[in-house]
Each structure stands twice: as structure tokens, then as C-alpha cells.
Scaffold this motif. Structure first.
Motif, PDB file in Angstrom:
ATOM      1  N   SER A   4     -44.715   3.985   5.237  1.00 48.12           N
ATOM      2  CA  SER A   4     -44.033   4.058   6.526  1.00 48.12           C
ATOM      3  C   SER A   4     -42.648   4.675   6.379  1.00 48.12           C
ATOM      4  O   SER A   4     -42.254   5.554   7.151  1.00 48.12           O
ATOM      5  CB  SER A   4     -43.920   2.660   7.139  1.00 48.12           C
ATOM      6  N   ASP A  21     -33.784  -6.194  17.911  1.00 49.33           N
ATOM      7  CA  ASP A  21     -34.357  -6.109  16.565  1.00 49.33           C
ATOM      8  C   ASP A  21     -33.934  -7.300  15.705  1.00 49.33           C
ATOM      9  O   ASP A  21     -34.740  -7.825  14.920  1.00 49.33           O
ATOM     10  CB  ASP A  21     -33.932  -4.806  15.887  1.00 49.33           C
ATOM     11  N   LYS A  64     -45.253  -7.283   9.127  1.00 48.24           N
ATOM     12  CA  LYS A  64     -45.357  -6.055   9.931  1.00 48.24           C
ATOM     13  C   LYS A  64     -44.054  -5.763  10.676  1.00 48.24           C
ATOM     14  O   LYS A  64     -43.664  -4.606  10.825  1.00 48.24           O
ATOM     15  CB  LYS A  64     -46.513  -6.172  10.921  1.00 48.24           C
ATOM     16  N   VAL A  65     -43.402  -6.808  11.152  1.00 47.21           N
ATOM     17  CA  VAL A  65     -42.141  -6.628  11.885  1.00 47.21           C
ATOM     18  C   VAL A  65     -41.062  -6.094  10.948  1.00 47.21           C
ATOM     19  O   VAL A  65     -40.313  -5.174  11.300  1.00 47.21           O
ATOM     20  CB  VAL A  65     -41.692  -7.957  12.532  1.00 47.21           C
ATOM     21  N   HIS A  85     -41.845  -2.448  10.175  1.00 49.81           N
ATOM     22  CA  HIS A  85     -41.599  -1.607  11.356  1.00 49.81           C
ATOM     23  C   HIS A  85     -40.107  -1.329  11.537  1.00 49.81           C
ATOM     24  O   HIS A  85     -39.692  -0.167  11.676  1.00 49.81           O
ATOM     25  CB  HIS A  85     -42.160  -2.302  12.599  1.00 49.81           C
ATOM     26  N   SER A 105     -38.303   0.499   8.360  1.00 55.00           N
ATOM     27  CA  SER A 105     -38.724   1.871   8.076  1.00 55.00           C
ATOM     28  C   SER A 105     -38.494   2.834   9.237  1.00 55.00           C
ATOM     29  O   SER A 105     -38.498   4.050   9.029  1.00 55.00           O
ATOM     30  CB  SER A 105     -40.209   1.903   7.691  1.00 55.00           C
ATOM     31  N   GLU A 106     -38.248   2.309  10.428  1.00 58.65           N
ATOM     32  CA  GLU A 106     -38.138   3.190  11.585  1.00 58.65           C
ATOM     33  C   GLU A 106     -36.750   3.246  12.211  1.00 58.65           C
ATOM     34  O   GLU A 106     -36.515   4.040  13.126  1.00 58.65           O
ATOM     35  CB  GLU A 106     -39.169   2.782  12.651  1.00 58.65           C
TER      36      GLU A 106
END
Length: 315
Positions: A151, A171, A188-189, A192, A195-196
Motif C-alpha cells: 500500500s 483520522d 486495516k485502519v 489505510h 500509507s495514504e
């Protein structure tokens, strides 16, 4: 800010190639001349020298350097001669496919680079090794660590200093709910958001997280994750907040204790000289009350020491 010093009256790439050829001739290599020339040329100049050497002597300069040099000087010089993208690609490739697989080193490099750097690394990786970086990550990394690397290297993030405070607060809350507030962790959070989001955004999240929940985001990562996944998240977070401090700690780690981790020392010095070594030196002095050059001097020797000290520059 770079610590690379280039002579004011610079000789031509052709003359440098001639002088290097002379240094290689005869019995034994004149390593001091090799260091004197190449340690004071930037990436463009090094590339031009290689072009001239190839044209005049019908041999790759890298091939001759590999034959003439040895030990840690050879390891450092073979990385330095490359441009930054090819250097990072080579470090990661060696870490992923070498005799000793070093996923920690690959993670360190990939998770400490900016989005634009990662894109050029991926291009260099494919051109140089005929393989996709993503494929090698899939083959070697596993679980959440693999997902994070794929990711982080696949998303093109914003690199500017701007961020949306309301999104930062959202966030921070999401990470708290996914970690400390939750029985178990929603990885997953973390993947996410880490990485973003841009570095400026992630640094703001860390500050907001501390203010809102009374504990640091770094501590949350340490308590909620483990292994290479934890290491990747911490690398991303620490480089978002203060990359110079992160690399100063790596340099300290490479020279601390019994023996020196020359692979790590070379990796950091060679890859950061043309980027932010001045800031790293300042952080090192601030935290450890000792000049980085003094630490390197005490832990290395010979032409290898001279080369690293030339890259790091004076106190």
C-alpha cells in the motif's frame, strides 16, 4: 541539506576518468585518489565520469571499482557511484533477494522515502533488475507487513505541508478506535491511514492524538502491533515527524555496542549525504553530545573511514 562538497575549480569528467584510470594502474590501487575524486562529485558528475570512462577505456567504471577495491570501502563506493534512485533500488533488491534476506532493511528504505522517491525507485528497480518491486515484496513479505509495504509503495501521496485539520481529527479518532479503544487491533485502519496520508498530515495526527487521548500515537503502535509491521509503521511515523532524528538514531544504533554494523552505517551515510545529512548531524550532536564525524572516526579505519568522513563533512 546535503553535506557533499564539490571543489570550486572542478576538473572535467574526462580528466577525472583519466585520473581514476591512472589510480587503477600498476601494483595495487591508489584508493586515496579514488576517494578524493568520487567523494566530491555529485550524482550528475559521477554519471558523466562513468560515461567518459566507458568511452575511453571500453570498460564500466563500476566493474573496475569492484575489481580494485575491497571490504567496506568497496561496499560503500559501489552504492555511492549510483544515482539515488538506482542506489535505493539496489539496496532494496539486495535486501529482498540476496544471500541473506533482510526485510527490515528493505522496510527501512521504502518506509522512509517520499512518494516521488518511491516512484523513481520502482522505475529503477524494473529497469535495473527486470523485476517489479511489488512482486518481490509479495514473494518475501507476509501478512500485515506485506499489505503495508504494498500500500505504501503503491499510493501516490501529497507531499506538501498543507493538511485538513478536520480530517486529521477524524483520522486520530479512527486510529484510537482501531487500537487502544478496541479489544484487538483493526490493522486495516492503521495500514489505510499510514500509507495514504502525507507526512505533514500524519505528523499532525500524532499531535492531535496525544492532545485528545493523553498518550502518544507511537506508544499505541508499539502496544497494538508487532514485528516488521510495527517497524514499518514506526518508520513511517518517525520520518513524518522528524526524518533527521530518525536517521541519527539509526546511525547511533549502527555504531553502538560491540562491533559496528557497517552495512547499516554505509546505507544511511551514502543514501542521505545528498539529501539531509546536515540536519542528521545536528540531531546526532543534540541527542548524543558527540559529533557524528567523531563517532565514525572512532568506529572505522583506513580509506573506508576517509570516504565516509568526506561524505559526512566536517563538524
Amino acid at each position: 541539506m546535503s553535506t557533499l562538497t564539490v571543489p570550486p575549480n572542478l576538473s572535467s569528467p574526462r580528466q577525472d576518468a583519466i585520473d581514476l584510470y591512472k589510480a587503477f594502474k600498476g601494483f595495487g590501487c591508489d584508493s586515496s585518489t579514488v576517494v578524493k575524486i568520487l567523494a566530491h562529485r555529485d550524482a550528475t558528475q559521477r554519471n558523466l565520469i562513468q560515461h567518459e570512462y566507458r568511452a575511453m577505456y571500453h570498460e564500466e567504471l563500476t566493474t573496475r571499482l569492484s575489481k580494485e577495491l575491497g571490504g567496506d570501502l568497496k561496499k560503500a563506493m559501489m552504492l555511492w557511484i549510483l544515482d539515488p534512485a538506482n542506489r535505493d533500488a539496489t539496496i532494496v533488491r539486495q535486501a529482498l533477494t540476496g544471500d541473506v534476506i533482510d526485510l527490515r532493511a528493505a522496510t527501512e528504505v521504502l518506509c522512509s522515502r517520499t512518494p516521488s522517491m518511491i516512484q523513481t525507485i520502482k522505475q529503477a528497480y524494473l529497469a535495473r533488475f527486470g523485476a517489479y518491486l511489488e512482486h518481490d515484496i509479495q514473494n518475501l513479505a507476509t501478512g500485515d507487513h506485506q499489505k503495508l509495504l504494498l500500500s505504501y509503495t503503491g499510493v501516490i501521496r501529497f507531499e506538501g505541508p498543507q493538511f485538513d485539520p478536520s480530517m486529521v481529527a477524524t483520522d486520530a479518532k479512527a486510529l484510537y478506535k482501531a487500537g487502544e479503544k478496541k479489544l484487538g487491533t483493526d490493522e486495516k485502519v492503521f495500514i489505510h491511514i499510514f500509507s495514504e496520508r502525507s507526512s505533514a498530515h500524519l505528523a499532525a495526527i500524532a499531535s492531535t492524538y496525544h492532545d485528545a487521548y493523553g498518550s502518544s500515537l507511537e506508544k499505541a503502535v508499539k502496544s497494538e502491533t508487532s514485528g516488521l509491521f510495527e517497524f514499518g509503521l514506526l518508520t513511517i511515523l518517525r520520518c513524518a515527524e522528524n526524518p533527521a532524528k530518525y536517521f541519527a538514531k539509526l546511525l547511533r544504533k549502527s555504531m553502538k555496542g560491540l562491533g559496528t554494523n557497517d552495512t547499516m552505517l554505509i546505507r544511511v551515510v551514502v543514501s542521505r549525504t545528498e539529501i539531509d545529512m546536515q540536519y542528521i548531524k545536528a540531531e546526532y550532536q543534540k541527542k548524543y553530545k558527540k559529533a557524528l564525524s567523531a563517532a565514525i572516526h572512532s568506529e572505522t579505519s583506513g580509506h573506508y573511514r576517509a570516504f565516509l568522513l568526506a561524505l559526512v563533512g566536517p563538524n
